[in-house]
Design an enzyme around this catalytic site. Structure first.
Site, PDB file in Angstrom:
ATOM      1  N   CYS A   2       1.029  -0.585  -0.268  1.00 41.61           N
ATOM      2  CA  CYS A   2       0.084  -0.294   0.118  1.00 41.61           C
ATOM      3  C   CYS A   2       1.296   1.100   0.219  1.00 41.61           C
ATOM      4  O   CYS A   2       2.504   1.478   0.530  1.00 41.61           O
ATOM      5  CB  CYS A   2      -0.627   0.285   1.468  1.00 41.61           C
ATOM      6  SG  CYS A   2      -1.883  -0.950   1.075  1.00 41.61           S
ATOM      7  N   ARG A  27       5.279  -0.188  -5.102  1.00 43.39           N
ATOM      8  CA  ARG A  27       4.755  -1.040  -3.908  1.00 43.39           C
ATOM      9  C   ARG A  27       3.655  -2.393  -4.059  1.00 43.39           C
ATOM     10  O   ARG A  27       3.950  -3.003  -3.324  1.00 43.39           O
ATOM     11  CB  ARG A  27       4.421  -0.027  -2.454  1.00 43.39           C
ATOM     12  CG  ARG A  27       5.685   0.765  -2.112  1.00 43.39           C
ATOM     13  CD  ARG A  27       4.690   1.984  -1.622  1.00 43.39           C
ATOM     14  NE  ARG A  27       4.331   1.253  -0.512  1.00 43.39           N
ATOM     15  CZ  ARG A  27       5.706   1.422   0.961  1.00 43.39           C
ATOM     16  NH1 ARG A  27       6.876   1.780   0.692  1.00 43.39           N
ATOM     17  NH2 ARG A  27       5.451   0.992   2.190  1.00 43.39           N
ATOM     18  N   TRP A  83      -3.438  -2.297  -1.334  1.00 41.84           N
ATOM     19  CA  TRP A  83      -3.546  -3.653  -1.604  1.00 41.84           C
ATOM     20  C   TRP A  83      -4.003  -4.655  -1.210  1.00 41.84           C
ATOM     21  O   TRP A  83      -3.815  -4.176   1.217  1.00 41.84           O
ATOM     22  CB  TRP A  83      -2.066  -3.799  -1.092  1.00 41.84           C
ATOM     23  CG  TRP A  83      -1.191  -5.323  -1.885  1.00 41.84           C
ATOM     24  CD1 TRP A  83      -1.495  -5.588  -3.557  1.00 41.84           C
ATOM     25  CD2 TRP A  83      -1.024  -6.902  -1.170  1.00 41.84           C
ATOM     26  NE1 TRP A  83      -0.911  -7.112  -3.552  1.00 41.84           N
ATOM     27  CE2 TRP A  83      -1.141  -7.658  -2.367  1.00 41.84           C
ATOM     28  CE3 TRP A  83      -1.500  -7.046   0.389  1.00 41.84           C
ATOM     29  CZ2 TRP A  83      -0.700  -8.996  -1.925  1.00 41.84           C
ATOM     30  CZ3 TRP A  83      -0.900  -8.234   0.656  1.00 41.84           C
ATOM     31  CH2 TRP A  83      -0.180  -9.634  -0.323  1.00 41.84           C
ATOM     32  N   ASN A 109      -2.162   2.824   6.332  1.00 34.28           N
ATOM     33  CA  ASN A 109      -1.512   0.704   5.811  1.00 34.28           C
ATOM     34  C   ASN A 109      -1.062  -0.100   7.569  1.00 34.28           C
ATOM     35  O   ASN A 109      -0.986   1.017   8.280  1.00 34.28           O
ATOM     36  CB  ASN A 109       0.176   1.161   5.510  1.00 34.28           C
ATOM     37  CG  ASN A 109       0.128   2.333   3.573  1.00 34.28           C
ATOM     38  OD1 ASN A 109      -0.556   2.137   3.041  1.00 34.28           O
ATOM     39  ND2 ASN A 109       1.009   2.711   4.354  1.00 34.28           N
ATOM     40  N   GLY A 110      -0.903  -1.224   6.793  1.00 32.07           N
ATOM     41  CA  GLY A 110      -1.051  -2.043   8.277  1.00 32.07           C
ATOM     42  C   GLY A 110      -2.319  -2.723   8.795  1.00 32.07           C
ATOM     43  O   GLY A 110      -2.602  -2.798   7.624  1.00 32.07           O
ATOM     44  N   GLU A 490      16.261 -18.919  -5.561  1.00 37.74           N
ATOM     45  CA  GLU A 490      15.743 -16.862  -5.878  1.00 37.74           C
ATOM     46  C   GLU A 490      15.984 -17.311  -7.678  1.00 37.74           C
ATOM     47  O   GLU A 490      14.825 -16.570  -8.274  1.00 37.74           O
ATOM     48  CB  GLU A 490      17.666 -16.746  -6.409  1.00 37.74           C
ATOM     49  CG  GLU A 490      16.806 -15.152  -6.596  1.00 37.74           C
ATOM     50  CD  GLU A 490      16.349 -14.279  -6.236  1.00 37.74           C
ATOM     51  OE1 GLU A 490      16.234 -13.314  -6.112  1.00 37.74           O
ATOM     52  OE2 GLU A 490      15.514 -14.457  -4.346  1.00 37.74           O
ATOM     53  N   LYS A 494      12.012 -16.102  -9.078  1.00 33.16           N
ATOM     54  CA  LYS A 494      11.715 -15.289 -10.229  1.00 33.16           C
ATOM     55  C   LYS A 494      10.759 -15.150 -11.403  1.00 33.16           C
ATOM     56  O   LYS A 494      10.532 -14.651 -11.838  1.00 33.16           O
ATOM     57  CB  LYS A 494      13.360 -14.615 -10.279  1.00 33.16           C
ATOM     58  CG  LYS A 494      14.037 -14.104  -9.655  1.00 33.16           C
ATOM     59  CD  LYS A 494      13.539 -12.258  -9.776  1.00 33.16           C
ATOM     60  CE  LYS A 494      14.385 -11.503  -8.581  1.00 33.16           C
ATOM     61  NZ  LYS A 494      13.209 -12.154  -7.047  1.00 33.16           N
ATOM     62  N   GLU A 497       7.531 -15.546  -9.608  1.00 33.38           N
ATOM     63  CA  GLU A 497       6.395 -13.285  -9.823  1.00 33.38           C
ATOM     64  C   GLU A 497       6.786 -13.676 -11.008  1.00 33.38           C
ATOM     65  O   GLU A 497       5.607 -12.081 -10.872  1.00 33.38           O
ATOM     66  CB  GLU A 497       7.652 -12.845  -8.768  1.00 33.38           C
ATOM     67  CG  GLU A 497       8.532 -12.860  -7.677  1.00 33.38           C
ATOM     68  CD  GLU A 497       9.266 -12.154  -7.119  1.00 33.38           C
ATOM     69  OE1 GLU A 497       9.073 -12.024  -5.968  1.00 33.38           O
ATOM     70  OE2 GLU A 497      10.077 -12.647  -7.565  1.00 33.38           O
ATOM     71  N   HIS A 513      15.216 -37.857  -4.622  1.00 32.20           N
ATOM     72  CA  HIS A 513      13.482 -38.360  -2.985  1.00 32.20           C
ATOM     73  C   HIS A 513      12.610 -37.843  -3.738  1.00 32.20           C
ATOM     74  O   HIS A 513      11.972 -37.305  -2.490  1.00 32.20           O
ATOM     75  CB  HIS A 513      14.866 -38.043  -2.419  1.00 32.20           C
ATOM     76  CG  HIS A 513      16.101 -37.706  -1.963  1.00 32.20           C
ATOM     77  ND1 HIS A 513      15.766 -39.564  -1.396  1.00 32.20           N
ATOM     78  CD2 HIS A 513      16.688 -38.175  -1.861  1.00 32.20           C
ATOM     79  CE1 HIS A 513      17.511 -39.722  -0.577  1.00 32.20           C
ATOM     80  NE2 HIS A 513      17.538 -38.613  -1.267  1.00 32.20           N
ATOM     81  N   LYS A 612       6.149  -4.262  -2.859  1.00 33.54           N
ATOM     82  CA  LYS A 612       7.197  -4.369  -2.805  1.00 33.54           C
ATOM     83  C   LYS A 612       7.677  -4.333  -1.183  1.00 33.54           C
ATOM     84  O   LYS A 612       8.912  -5.461  -1.278  1.00 33.54           O
ATOM     85  CB  LYS A 612       7.676  -3.095  -3.241  1.00 33.54           C
ATOM     86  CG  LYS A 612       9.337  -2.692  -3.726  1.00 33.54           C
ATOM     87  CD  LYS A 612       9.823  -3.838  -4.876  1.00 33.54           C
ATOM     88  CE  LYS A 612      11.954  -3.359  -3.893  1.00 33.54           C
ATOM     89  NZ  LYS A 612      12.423  -4.451  -4.902  1.00 33.54           N
TER      90      LYS A 612
END
Length: 617
Positions: A2, A27, A83, A109-110, A490, A494, A497, A513, A612
């Site tokens: 947000c 963000r 968001w 926000n929060g 990583e 990516k 995302e 396995h 973000k």
């Protein structure tokens, strides 16, 4: 997560608010809205979707930048990108929210953890709610407690809230003021010439002023265009000095690249050099890390490190775990920050807690730091944003110095974090048993990394062609061993995302396995297989995939011809020390994920559902 922007001053508020919202887009958000002081009333306009949809609504409703009907310039307003956390993305759930009378407008926000019980009590008193959000409770609670004074009412309101908030509030009866408060969610105030700008991120401020005051938890700001007063929740006045922001808005521009992400990938030679510049003493094979010297005795005495982080930052921490154990001889473990405080970690005075966070505002990582401080542990940090909450709350830390990272998917922050883990390893290792020769060798190779990344970036077109071959894949394995197990994690992150392709990162040796059951011609694998201490082991794992008809892309060391006999496609990286291969190997993985997303026509810089800076649990 947000974004908040507020303006009060001599200029028209709306263009500044809209510009601020656009600078906060990175963000992540699903709706937006503004509240403006027009003609003695607060006018609220909200929209679902991108900010361009909000702009269309503003034009349709005839809200503009000119003087209002009373001839007064619209010089006060607040705005927000949301968001969703409570309630779906709808206009009713979008911010700003208001009370029953429409006199109060608030952005937040929060998360307010006790909003349900507060809402029930307010409804019993006759308050009518229009949204499903936790935020609206704050507006009604403020209305219920309002005594004519904004500051004292806000203090009473905040004492009843449990949770995290960065909130900004305006009131119809006080057209000359904006109120703000912070608890666990960032807020900064830009001090201009007869104007004030408040935002959740300084990227929305620095075009107008570089003088910024950062609010700390428990602080309330009473903002006028020529005056700023800060109090705590008990009405004790707090004196704070402005800090000068040391980067320009031009750093947040694309500079000719088609996307911020591509620009940031190509910035990595420079960003890594910025991260290590001035911190290396080649002659002695040692490292200088600013504030670390102030706690050098404590660092010499620690016998255990716990690294806590989330997402990409955690992968950097996993690379650091290998480094710190192999070269510094310090037992190290890596924890999900979101789980750290719930597993009741055993911490003593000889344990150091290292937090890694690009934004410095990651709520879970901040909570882990606070848990560690409760146990009197030494807290360290690797943070990019100067003045961020984590940067202020840790005992000592190292800044990345890479400038703003705008694209939601992290690239240059990750490689910078790994580079700083190298510096920390040398720093702590040279305090212990690391020899002069080893220290010098690591430093020499680290200094060479930027030029080696430039060589990898020259393969951009080649990597794009490889992406074209795999564009129809629905699943991917990313596989690596030792230092490049985190690299595999990583790389998979990516791809997920950016391209929304299911990707799973695994240690290469774990594949057999169970997961190998998924391998067929339609389930390709990306192997990170440089010439290192586990090279032959990795080759064996590749043979296992190949024998089951799986297609393979390999990240390999220059000059390795053998790997072409197994892999369908090979991307070469320059030779370096084993501990530094994750920095080099990650770059082609970033480019591969980028091109897969572009080929699919997706929004590379703002992937769906992502933010973000994740400032809620």
């Amino acid at each position: 997560m947000c974004g908040i922007i507020g303006y009060l001053g001599k200029n028209s508020a709306l263009p500044i608010l809209i510009d601020g919202l656009k600078r906060l887009e990175y963000r992540g958000y699903d709706s937006s809205g503004v509240a403006l002081f027009l003609g003695g009333e607060i006018k609220t306009i909200k929209s679902v979707g991108r900010i361009k949809e909000l702009e269309k609504r503003l034009q349709t409703l005839g809200v503009c930048e000119r003087a209002d009907p009373e001839g007064l310039l619209c010089n006060l307003g607040i705005a927000h990108t949301r968001w969703a956390t409570h309630g779906k993305p709808t206009e009713n759930n979008a911010h700003p929210h208001f009370d029953c009378s429409g006199k109060i407008s608030i952005v937040h926000n929060g998360i307010i953890e006790n909003y349900k019980s507060l809402k029930e009590k307010l409804e019993e008193k006759g308050h009518k709610f229009k949204s499903q959000t936790d935020t609206e409770v704050i507006a009604h609670l403020f209305e219920d407690l309002y005594n004519g004074d904004l500051t004292s009412t806000l203090q009473k309101t905040l004492k009843l809230l449990h949770g995290a908030y960065g909130l900004v509030l305006i009131h119809k009866d006080h057209p000359e003021k904006i109120m703000a408060a912070k608890m666990g969610s960032p807020l900064s105030i830009g001090l201009g010439d007869s104007e004030m700008i408040i935002a959740s991120d300084i990227s929305a401020i620095i075009m107008y002023t570089k003088q910024v005051i950062y609010l700390d938890d428990g602080e309330i700001a009473e903002i006028e265009k020529n005056n700023l007063n800060i109090f705590n929740i008990d009405n004790v006045k707090i004196e704070k000095e402005a800090q000068t922001v040391n980067w320009d808005i031009e750093e947040a521009e694309k500079k000719g690249f088609s996307h911020f992400m591509l620009k940031e990938i190509f910035e990595q030679p420079e960003s890594i050099m910025n991260s290590i510049r001035g911190r290396i003493i080649e002659k002695t094979g040692k490292v200088k890390l600013g504030g670390f010297d102030s706690v050098s005795k404590k660092l010499r005495d620690i016998n255990r490190i716990i690294i806590t982080a989330c997402g990409t930052a955690m992968h950097a921490g996993l690379v650091g775990e290998y480094m710190l154990e192999e070269y510094a001889g310090i037992p190290t473990e890596v924890d999900y920050a979101s789980e750290f405080r719930y597993r009741k970690p055993i911490i003593d005075k000889e344990t150091a807690i290292l937090a890694i966070s690009q934004s410095g505002e990651t709520a879970d990582t901040l909570a882990a730091i606070r848990e560690a401080k409760e146990k009197n542990a030494l807290t360290l940090g690797v943070v990019n944003v100067v003045g961020s909450t984590i940067a202020r709350e840790i005992d000592v830390g190292a800044y990345n110095h890479i400038g703003p990272e705008i694209s939601v998917a992290s690239t240059k922050a990750f490689t910078s974090q790994v580079a700083i883990m190298v510096l920390m390893t040398v720093y702590l290792g040279r305090q212990r048993d690391m020899s002069l020769i080893i220290g010098q060798r690591i430093i020499k190779e680290l200094l060479a990394i930027p030029e080696k990344i430039k060589k990898i970036l020259e393969l951009n077109d080649e990597i794009k062609k490889i992406a074209e071959k795999y564009i129809d894949a629905k699943n991917f394995f990313y596989l690596g061993r030792k230092y490049n197990n985190p690299t595999a994690l990583e790389g998979a992150l990516k791809l997920k995302e950016l391209s929304y392709i299911h990707a799973e990162g695994l240690p290469s040796g774990e594949m057999k396995h169970g997961s190998i059951a998924l391998i067929d011609k339609n389930f390709p694998s990306m192997f990170i297989c440089p010439k290192d201490s586990v090279y032959e082991k990795n080759i064996s794992n590749m043979e296992e995939v190949k024998s089951r008809g799986g297609r393979i892309i390999a990240i390999a060391t220059e000059g390795d011809e053998k790997i072409k006999e197994i892999a369908d496609d090979v991307i070469y990286i320059p030779k370096t020390l084993e501990m530094l291969t994750p920095i080099l190997a990650t770059v082609p993985l970033q480019l591969f994920a980028y091109h897969m997303a572009v080929l699919k026509g997706l929004d590379v810089d703002k992937p769906r559902n992502l933010a973000k800076s994740v400032t809620v649990e």
